[in-house]
Design a protein around this motif. Sequence first.
Motif, PDB file in Angstrom:
ATOM      1  N   LEU A 158      -9.080   8.725  -0.453  1.00 18.75           N
ATOM      2  CA  LEU A 158      -8.443   7.913   0.586  1.00 18.75           C
ATOM      3  C   LEU A 158      -7.939   6.587   0.014  1.00 18.75           C
ATOM      4  O   LEU A 158      -6.868   6.109   0.393  1.00 18.75           O
ATOM      5  CB  LEU A 158      -9.433   7.657   1.716  1.00 18.75           C
ATOM      6  N   LEU A 159      -8.705   5.997  -0.896  1.00 24.71           N
ATOM      7  CA  LEU A 159      -8.271   4.759  -1.537  1.00 24.71           C
ATOM      8  C   LEU A 159      -7.032   5.012  -2.391  1.00 24.71           C
ATOM      9  O   LEU A 159      -6.072   4.220  -2.367  1.00 24.71           O
ATOM     10  CB  LEU A 159      -9.409   4.191  -2.383  1.00 24.71           C
ATOM     11  N   ASP A 160      -7.029   6.106  -3.135  1.00 22.43           N
ATOM     12  CA  ASP A 160      -5.854   6.446  -3.942  1.00 22.43           C
ATOM     13  C   ASP A 160      -4.616   6.624  -3.066  1.00 22.43           C
ATOM     14  O   ASP A 160      -3.513   6.200  -3.432  1.00 22.43           O
ATOM     15  CB  ASP A 160      -6.109   7.734  -4.735  1.00 22.43           C
ATOM     16  N   GLU A 161      -4.789   7.248  -1.905  1.00 20.25           N
ATOM     17  CA  GLU A 161      -3.661   7.461  -1.002  1.00 20.25           C
ATOM     18  C   GLU A 161      -3.138   6.136  -0.468  1.00 20.25           C
ATOM     19  O   GLU A 161      -1.916   5.944  -0.346  1.00 20.25           O
ATOM     20  CB  GLU A 161      -4.085   8.370   0.156  1.00 20.25           C
ATOM     21  N   ALA A 162      -4.024   5.201  -0.170  1.00 16.91           N
ATOM     22  CA  ALA A 162      -3.576   3.891   0.302  1.00 16.91           C
ATOM     23  C   ALA A 162      -2.769   3.173  -0.776  1.00 16.91           C
ATOM     24  O   ALA A 162      -1.719   2.582  -0.494  1.00 16.91           O
ATOM     25  CB  ALA A 162      -4.782   3.050   0.718  1.00 16.91           C
ATOM     26  N   VAL A 163      -3.240   3.224  -2.019  1.00 17.08           N
ATOM     27  CA  VAL A 163      -2.506   2.608  -3.126  1.00 17.08           C
ATOM     28  C   VAL A 163      -1.129   3.243  -3.260  1.00 17.08           C
ATOM     29  O   VAL A 163      -0.108   2.559  -3.423  1.00 17.08           O
ATOM     30  CB  VAL A 163      -3.305   2.730  -4.440  1.00 17.08           C
ATOM     31  N   ARG A 164      -1.081   4.558  -3.185  1.00 16.57           N
ATOM     32  CA  ARG A 164       0.194   5.265  -3.333  1.00 16.57           C
ATOM     33  C   ARG A 164       1.196   4.838  -2.259  1.00 16.57           C
ATOM     34  O   ARG A 164       2.375   4.613  -2.540  1.00 16.57           O
ATOM     35  CB  ARG A 164      -0.029   6.774  -3.259  1.00 16.57           C
ATOM     36  N   ARG A 165       0.715   4.695  -1.037  1.00 18.35           N
ATOM     37  CA  ARG A 165       1.635   4.347   0.049  1.00 18.35           C
ATOM     38  C   ARG A 165       2.160   2.914  -0.095  1.00 18.35           C
ATOM     39  O   ARG A 165       3.323   2.641   0.221  1.00 18.35           O
ATOM     40  CB  ARG A 165       0.957   4.534   1.402  1.00 18.35           C
ATOM     41  N   TYR A 166       1.318   2.000  -0.534  1.00 17.33           N
ATOM     42  CA  TYR A 166       1.826   0.649  -0.765  1.00 17.33           C
ATOM     43  C   TYR A 166       2.847   0.655  -1.905  1.00 17.33           C
ATOM     44  O   TYR A 166       3.854  -0.064  -1.850  1.00 17.33           O
ATOM     45  CB  TYR A 166       0.678  -0.319  -1.051  1.00 17.33           C
ATOM     46  N   ASP A 167       2.606   1.462  -2.929  1.00 16.62           N
ATOM     47  CA  ASP A 167       3.582   1.577  -4.015  1.00 16.62           C
ATOM     48  C   ASP A 167       4.913   2.124  -3.502  1.00 16.62           C
ATOM     49  O   ASP A 167       5.993   1.659  -3.891  1.00 16.62           O
ATOM     50  CB  ASP A 167       3.038   2.484  -5.118  1.00 16.62           C
ATOM     51  N   ASP A 168       4.855   3.135  -2.616  1.00 11.58           N
ATOM     52  CA  ASP A 168       6.082   3.704  -2.051  1.00 11.58           C
ATOM     53  C   ASP A 168       6.858   2.641  -1.274  1.00 11.58           C
ATOM     54  O   ASP A 168       8.082   2.538  -1.385  1.00 11.58           O
ATOM     55  CB  ASP A 168       5.740   4.866  -1.115  1.00 11.58           C
ATOM     56  N   ALA A 169       6.127   1.855  -0.481  1.00 15.93           N
ATOM     57  CA  ALA A 169       6.801   0.815   0.305  1.00 15.93           C
ATOM     58  C   ALA A 169       7.408  -0.247  -0.609  1.00 15.93           C
ATOM     59  O   ALA A 169       8.493  -0.772  -0.330  1.00 15.93           O
ATOM     60  CB  ALA A 169       5.815   0.184   1.281  1.00 15.93           C
ATOM     61  N   LEU A 170       6.728  -0.567  -1.711  1.00 14.47           N
ATOM     62  CA  LEU A 170       7.238  -1.588  -2.629  1.00 14.47           C
ATOM     63  C   LEU A 170       8.517  -1.153  -3.321  1.00 14.47           C
ATOM     64  O   LEU A 170       9.319  -2.001  -3.728  1.00 14.47           O
ATOM     65  CB  LEU A 170       6.165  -1.932  -3.665  1.00 14.47           C
ATOM     66  N   ARG A 171       8.735   0.132  -3.453  1.00 16.04           N
ATOM     67  CA  ARG A 171      10.005   0.576  -4.039  1.00 16.04           C
ATOM     68  C   ARG A 171      11.185   0.202  -3.154  1.00 16.04           C
ATOM     69  O   ARG A 171      12.286  -0.037  -3.642  1.00 16.04           O
ATOM     70  CB  ARG A 171       9.960   2.085  -4.281  1.00 16.04           C
ATOM     71  N   ASP A 172      10.952   0.131  -1.843  1.00 10.84           N
ATOM     72  CA  ASP A 172      12.009  -0.301  -0.921  1.00 10.84           C
ATOM     73  C   ASP A 172      12.093  -1.814  -0.822  1.00 10.84           C
ATOM     74  O   ASP A 172      13.152  -2.357  -0.489  1.00 10.84           O
ATOM     75  CB  ASP A 172      11.751   0.281   0.470  1.00 10.84           C
ATOM     76  N   ALA A 173      10.972  -2.498  -1.057  1.00 12.05           N
ATOM     77  CA  ALA A 173      10.945  -3.969  -0.893  1.00 12.05           C
ATOM     78  C   ALA A 173      10.025  -4.568  -1.947  1.00 12.05           C
ATOM     79  O   ALA A 173       8.906  -4.994  -1.633  1.00 12.05           O
ATOM     80  CB  ALA A 173      10.478  -4.323   0.506  1.00 12.05           C
ATOM     81  N   PRO A 174      10.483  -4.636  -3.200  1.00  9.63           N
ATOM     82  CA  PRO A 174       9.589  -5.062  -4.290  1.00  9.63           C
ATOM     83  C   PRO A 174       9.129  -6.516  -4.189  1.00  9.63           C
ATOM     84  O   PRO A 174       8.147  -6.885  -4.828  1.00  9.63           O
ATOM     85  CB  PRO A 174      10.440  -4.841  -5.548  1.00  9.63           C
ATOM     86  N   ARG A 175       9.797  -7.345  -3.379  1.00  4.18           N
ATOM     87  CA  ARG A 175       9.404  -8.748  -3.278  1.00  4.18           C
ATOM     88  C   ARG A 175       8.623  -9.052  -1.998  1.00  4.18           C
ATOM     89  O   ARG A 175       8.320 -10.198  -1.722  1.00  4.18           O
ATOM     90  CB  ARG A 175      10.654  -9.645  -3.339  1.00  4.18           C
ATOM     91  N   ASN A 176       8.299  -8.028  -1.236  1.00  3.64           N
ATOM     92  CA  ASN A 176       7.570  -8.250   0.005  1.00  3.64           C
ATOM     93  C   ASN A 176       6.136  -8.696  -0.303  1.00  3.64           C
ATOM     94  O   ASN A 176       5.353  -7.944  -0.888  1.00  3.64           O
ATOM     95  CB  ASN A 176       7.539  -6.954   0.831  1.00  3.64           C
ATOM     96  N   PRO A 177       5.744  -9.930   0.067  1.00  8.75           N
ATOM     97  CA  PRO A 177       4.425 -10.434  -0.339  1.00  8.75           C
ATOM     98  C   PRO A 177       3.262  -9.700   0.316  1.00  8.75           C
ATOM     99  O   PRO A 177       2.204  -9.534  -0.287  1.00  8.75           O
ATOM    100  CB  PRO A 177       4.459 -11.910   0.089  1.00  8.75           C
ATOM    101  N   TRP A 178       3.441  -9.259   1.547  1.00  7.55           N
ATOM    102  CA  TRP A 178       2.373  -8.540   2.242  1.00  7.55           C
ATOM    103  C   TRP A 178       2.050  -7.229   1.522  1.00  7.55           C
ATOM    104  O   TRP A 178       0.890  -6.896   1.290  1.00  7.55           O
ATOM    105  CB  TRP A 178       2.817  -8.284   3.695  1.00  7.55           C
ATOM    106  N   LEU A 179       3.100  -6.497   1.148  1.00  7.16           N
ATOM    107  CA  LEU A 179       2.886  -5.240   0.424  1.00  7.16           C
ATOM    108  C   LEU A 179       2.279  -5.495  -0.953  1.00  7.16           C
ATOM    109  O   LEU A 179       1.363  -4.778  -1.394  1.00  7.16           O
ATOM    110  CB  LEU A 179       4.211  -4.490   0.286  1.00  7.16           C
TER     111      LEU A 179
END
Length: 565
Positions: A158-179
Amino acid sequence: MDEQAVRAAAVADALRRGQWVAEAEWIIAAAVAQLGATANASPDARGDEPIRAAARVLNANRRYRLTGELIAAWRANGGRSDAVLDTHYAQALIDCGGLDEAEAHLAVAIERARRTARDDADRGAVVELLGLSARVAKDRFVRAAGPCAPGDTGVRALLDEAVRRYDDALRDAPRNPWLRINAIALRLRRARDAATPPPADMADEARALIAMLQPQLAGTDDDDTPWHIATLSEACLALGDACDAAQHWLQRLLEHPRTTAFQLAAYARQLREIWQGDALRPDDGCAARLASRLLEHGHATTGTVAFDAAQINDLREIDTAYERNFCNDTGLDLARIAQICESIGCVCTTTGRRVGTGFLVDRRSLWPDAPAELVFVTNAHVISETVAGALHPHDAWIAFTSEAIAGRRPGKHYGVAEVLFSSRPGDIGIVLGRYERLDITIVRLDEQPPRARGLRVQRRLAAQATSAFVIGHPNGRDLQISTKNSTIIDVDWLPRLFHYRTATEPGSSGSPVFDDDWNVIGVHHGGRDDAPKLSTHGVHAANEGVTLDALCKRLANTPPPRRAQ
């Protein structure tokens, strides 16, 4: 149209304009029901703006369940979907604990938003939805981890999946501080759980985030500023050797005029759930020091403190400087509170969305001739077959915080076997000459919780200026305990109602109200800034409870139903 319908219509009109009106919970629920039933299925996006405005203001005031009900009803009646409403809906589901519902909704919403995105605003909405999907994965990990030992393969996945999803979101918004800060925090948590050194690039990532945010703070001051300050504090925490800087930014956050209770609660939750900072053990590392400072600030400014399940268990055993100071300052016995919390439950939907509070008492304390068993007491506007916005008993589950640490993870849910009594809500501050409109429902659960012993009932209401402590689950969150301004200030002549200025939050409905000896004297059901006084003319800011004495006198003329054989 009766008075309550008129008031609900006025609230509905204010919500359409994005304005908040402090009204009784059942009036707000009726207003939301009105809005949801009047869908404007116009293809013009302007037809959706009143619903967007209402959803935005409901979420801002932490009425997440009502946000969900509004948007679901809007769609069922022909209202169209867009990324903004999808974001509000997903946020409401997550903050109510409905992770499965949020997961299903986000899968559809993200695909639709990607397909229809036309400009930067649309693409920003996609990022918001991706971030919420990552938040769902993070919350799943937090639920599963709880007090579990590190190394559990299911928890690690579950932790690995959370990391993966934040990485996916960062590909769309690499400068988003929350992500970015969540990706950093989760990677460092994974290293701690695996007892391995932190990833070599995490310090560089944290420094880059600090370098990006500090210049922004020098040039702007808007509603995002407190979020950026909190992120700077957390990024300094991630460096591992910059606790003084982390504490500096936390202090800036506490002093900033735009900082809201929601933002402080969000940072406190991150420190507790991801960084494992225990506010009751301030000497146990930087995260614990930051969490302790937030807890002290909340106690000083709001008159409340919140504890999660593990901390409630700790209250029985630990003896820290914080606990001693807290007890000396408030006069509260935390070990006693820990025992009391075993009988206080959170009311949820069958999908896990949390809607209110209730508590267990011995049935004989309400009906002397009844069998010896625990029954669950809450507001009628929380559980009822007839009150607008209330959960139907068949759709209600009850969970007890203490069971999350008693080997029953992720916590057992109890269903409603039978409704024993229900009395519809009455308006705040309206004195009646009879024991009606009590806003109380009593149910028998399908099982008896093994750890709970039930709360002691006190029918005699003490004089004004004596204590009125409230313990409950505001908006279904961790148990919150009132500590300041906890005094009775007004009582009606029956007495049926009593007023107190004890600090509470929306969603505290159904919480027990205690006297100095930790006997239950009433059931909290709402509050207003202009509540009519009970014993004289005029209005005042007050919370209101229904006395246990009024309930018992009503029940004396209402024999309990016999259990079906």
